[in-house]
Design a protein around this motif. Structure first.
Motif, short mmCIF file in Angstrom:
data_model
loop_
_atom_site.label_atom_id
_atom_site.label_comp_id
_atom_site.label_asym_id
_atom_site.label_seq_id
_atom_site.Cartn_x
_atom_site.Cartn_y
_atom_site.Cartn_z
N GLU A 6 0.82 -1.22 0.00
CA GLU A 6 0.00 0.00 0.00
C GLU A 6 0.85 1.27 0.00
OE1 GLU A 6 -2.75 -0.58 3.21
OE2 GLU A 6 -4.21 -1.60 1.90
N LYS A 7 2.10 1.17 0.48
CA LYS A 7 3.01 2.31 0.43
C LYS A 7 3.34 2.68 -1.02
CE LYS A 7 5.40 0.84 4.68
NZ LYS A 7 6.71 0.42 5.20
N TYR A 8 3.21 1.70 -1.92
CA TYR A 8 3.62 1.89 -3.31
C TYR A 8 2.44 1.80 -4.27
CZ TYR A 8 8.07 1.10 -1.06
OH TYR A 8 9.14 1.19 -0.20
N LYS A 9 1.22 1.93 -3.72
CA LYS A 9 0.03 1.76 -4.55
C LYS A 9 -0.03 2.76 -5.70
CE LYS A 9 -4.95 0.96 -4.18
NZ LYS A 9 -6.10 0.82 -3.24
N ALA A 10 0.38 3.99 -5.44
CA ALA A 10 0.37 5.01 -6.50
C ALA A 10 1.35 4.65 -7.61
CB ALA A 10 0.69 6.38 -5.91
N ARG A 11 2.52 4.15 -7.22
CA ARG A 11 3.52 3.75 -8.22
C ARG A 11 3.07 2.53 -9.01
NH1 ARG A 11 9.17 2.53 -6.94
NH2 ARG A 11 9.33 2.98 -9.15
N ILE A 12 2.39 1.61 -8.33
CA ILE A 12 1.85 0.44 -9.03
C ILE A 12 0.80 0.90 -10.05
CG2 ILE A 12 0.53 -1.70 -8.77
CD1 ILE A 12 1.77 -1.87 -5.90
N LYS A 13 -0.07 1.82 -9.62
CA LYS A 13 -1.15 2.27 -10.49
C LYS A 13 -0.63 3.02 -11.71
CE LYS A 13 -5.45 4.94 -10.48
NZ LYS A 13 -6.39 5.75 -9.66
N ASP A 14 0.35 3.91 -11.52
CA ASP A 14 0.81 4.71 -12.67
C ASP A 14 1.87 4.00 -13.50
OD1 ASP A 14 3.33 5.05 -11.41
OD2 ASP A 14 2.85 7.06 -10.66
N GLY A 15 2.27 2.79 -13.08
CA GLY A 15 3.20 2.01 -13.89
C GLY A 15 4.65 2.31 -13.65
N SER A 16 4.96 3.18 -12.67
CA SER A 16 6.37 3.45 -12.40
C SER A 16 7.02 2.27 -11.66
CB SER A 16 6.55 4.75 -11.61
OG SER A 16 5.84 4.71 -10.38
N LEU A 17 6.19 1.41 -11.04
CA LEU A 17 6.67 0.17 -10.44
C LEU A 17 5.90 -0.99 -11.04
CD1 LEU A 17 8.27 -1.54 -8.38
CD2 LEU A 17 6.46 -1.05 -6.71
N ALA A 18 6.60 -1.84 -11.78
CA ALA A 18 5.99 -3.04 -12.36
C ALA A 18 6.07 -4.16 -11.32
CB ALA A 18 6.71 -3.44 -13.64
N LEU A 19 5.00 -4.27 -10.53
CA LEU A 19 4.93 -5.31 -9.51
C LEU A 19 4.05 -6.43 -10.06
CD1 LEU A 19 5.43 -6.48 -6.72
CD2 LEU A 19 3.68 -4.97 -5.81
N VAL A 20 4.69 -7.50 -10.54
CA VAL A 20 3.96 -8.65 -11.11
C VAL A 20 4.44 -9.91 -10.39
CG1 VAL A 20 3.47 -7.57 -13.32
CG2 VAL A 20 5.60 -8.83 -13.04
N VAL A 21 3.50 -10.79 -10.09
CA VAL A 21 3.76 -11.89 -9.17
C VAL A 21 3.24 -13.20 -9.75
CG1 VAL A 21 3.49 -12.67 -6.79
CG2 VAL A 21 3.44 -10.22 -7.29
N ALA A 22 3.95 -14.28 -9.48
CA ALA A 22 3.48 -15.60 -9.89
C ALA A 22 2.35 -16.08 -8.98
CB ALA A 22 4.63 -16.61 -9.86
N ASP A 23 1.48 -16.90 -9.54
CA ASP A 23 0.35 -17.57 -8.86
C ASP A 23 -0.89 -16.68 -8.83
OD1 ASP A 23 1.91 -19.86 -8.47
OD2 ASP A 23 2.62 -19.15 -6.53
N THR A 24 -2.03 -17.37 -8.80
CA THR A 24 -3.32 -16.68 -8.86
C THR A 24 -4.31 -17.30 -7.88
OG1 THR A 24 -3.94 -18.12 -10.71
CG2 THR A 24 -3.14 -15.89 -11.27
#
Length: 337
Positions: free
Chosen positions: A255-273
């Protein structure tokens, strides 16, 4: 008189054969499903698939779900398998934590005539003759798809940290190779691939890759530390769902990086669903998930082992169970049925 004796002998032999056939048909096979560790929601789904097969086969098999409590380095898992061999179970399906060590253990299964399948993670190439087939994810492809998600978010590349399960886990090394090869645009000779040092604009930061050994609290701490150390990190990619498997702790960091995740400045992608992970994706706390189908792995290994024991053809090697590639836009429809 001789004719009567001959007929009686033939009849007795027929009755004995019928009795043996009936005994074989009524025998309950004990098949062990051995995860890397039993404190893991991913492997819980494999267990559920195994138990589903047990129910559907109506007493023909027992799904013995057994493994170490924690991941560790693989020693406890090897001991579990050695014990199963000593007990002469009818078949073993194992997800090796330490591929090299498990290869040595499975030499005993081969000598004892116990059929073995691997699932989720495979043996080293030199040891693959010790198992009949691999059933599970195309691990290299899960890395490829994680990398493709990152490329869409960061088309010019950037700094990256890969978080893996274990340095000796063949599946995570194959996934890392898939990530590195795809981002670099070149195929490396072997897993875990060639470290990214600027290829196509991608560079791995110091201290990465990270190895969790499936210690979920550690994985969250690693994530928090690396994002704190590199506040402009462009991509963070776990090759398994480790930090997300304790969602409250993960949320506290993400949640500290939610803005960066949303605007694409941080590509946070994870295995498993897994369901809890999809909730995190929908909440904007990841930008993509590439999922496996662990329930299908547990289910199909039981059916395959029964076929093998019944003298039917062995499964195709490898047998892949498919992937689900999910983004926030497709989160409601991306999971395969």
């Amino acid at each position: 008189m001789i004719g009567k004796l001959l007929n009686a002998t033939i009849a007795a032999a027929a009755v004995l054969a019928m009795s043996q056939d009936a005994e074989a048909q009524s025998k309950k096979y004990v098949f062990a499903l051995v995860p890397k560790n039993m404190n893991n929601p991913f492997f819980d789904q494999a267990r559920d698939g195994c138990k589903k097969a047990e129910r559907e086969l109506k007493g023909a098999v027992e799904c013995l779900y057994i493994g170490p409590g924690e991941h560790g380095g693989g020693e406890e898992q090897v001991q579990v398998v050695n014990d199963l061999i000593a007990k002469k179970v009818d078949g073993i399906a194992v997800s090796p934590s330490n591929a090299a060590a498990m290869g040595k253990a499975l030499e005993g299964a081969k000598a004892a005539g116990i059929p073995v399948l691997t699932w989720d993670s495979d043996l080293l190439e030199k040891d693959k003759a010790l198992r009949i087939a691999y059933v599970g994810t195309h691990n290299y492809e899960i890395g490829v798809n994680l990398a493709k998600l990152a490329q869409k978010i960061k088309p010019k590349g950037g700094t990256i940290c890969i978080q893996s399960g274990g340095a000796a886990a063949a599946n995570h090394n194959e996934r890392m190779q898939g990530i590195r090869d795809t981002l670099a645009g070149a195929k490396s000779a072997q897993a875990p691939g060639t470290r990214l040092t600027g290829q196509n604009g991608w560079s791995e930061v110091a201290g990465c890759p990270l190895y969790t050994n499936d210690d979920f609290p550690l994985s969250v701490q690693q994530m928090e530390d690396i994002l704190g150390k590199f506040p402009k990190l462009d991509a963070f990619i776990p090759t398994g769902g480790f930090p997300q498997f304790i969602p409250q702790a993960y949320k506290r960091v993400a949640e500290k990086y939610k803005a960066r995740i949303k605007d694409g400045s941080l590509a946070l992608v994870v295995a498993d669903t897994l369901p809890v992970q999809m909730d995190l994706l929908k909440a904007g706390l990841s930008k993509g998930q590439v999922g496996q189908r662990p329930a299908e792995m547990g289910y199909r290994t039981m059916l395959f082992l029964k076929d093998i024991k019944d003298g039917k053809p062995a499964p195709k090697d490898p047998t892949y169970t498919g992937l689900d590639v999910c983004t926030p836009e497709t989160a409601g429809t991306c999971i395969g049925k």
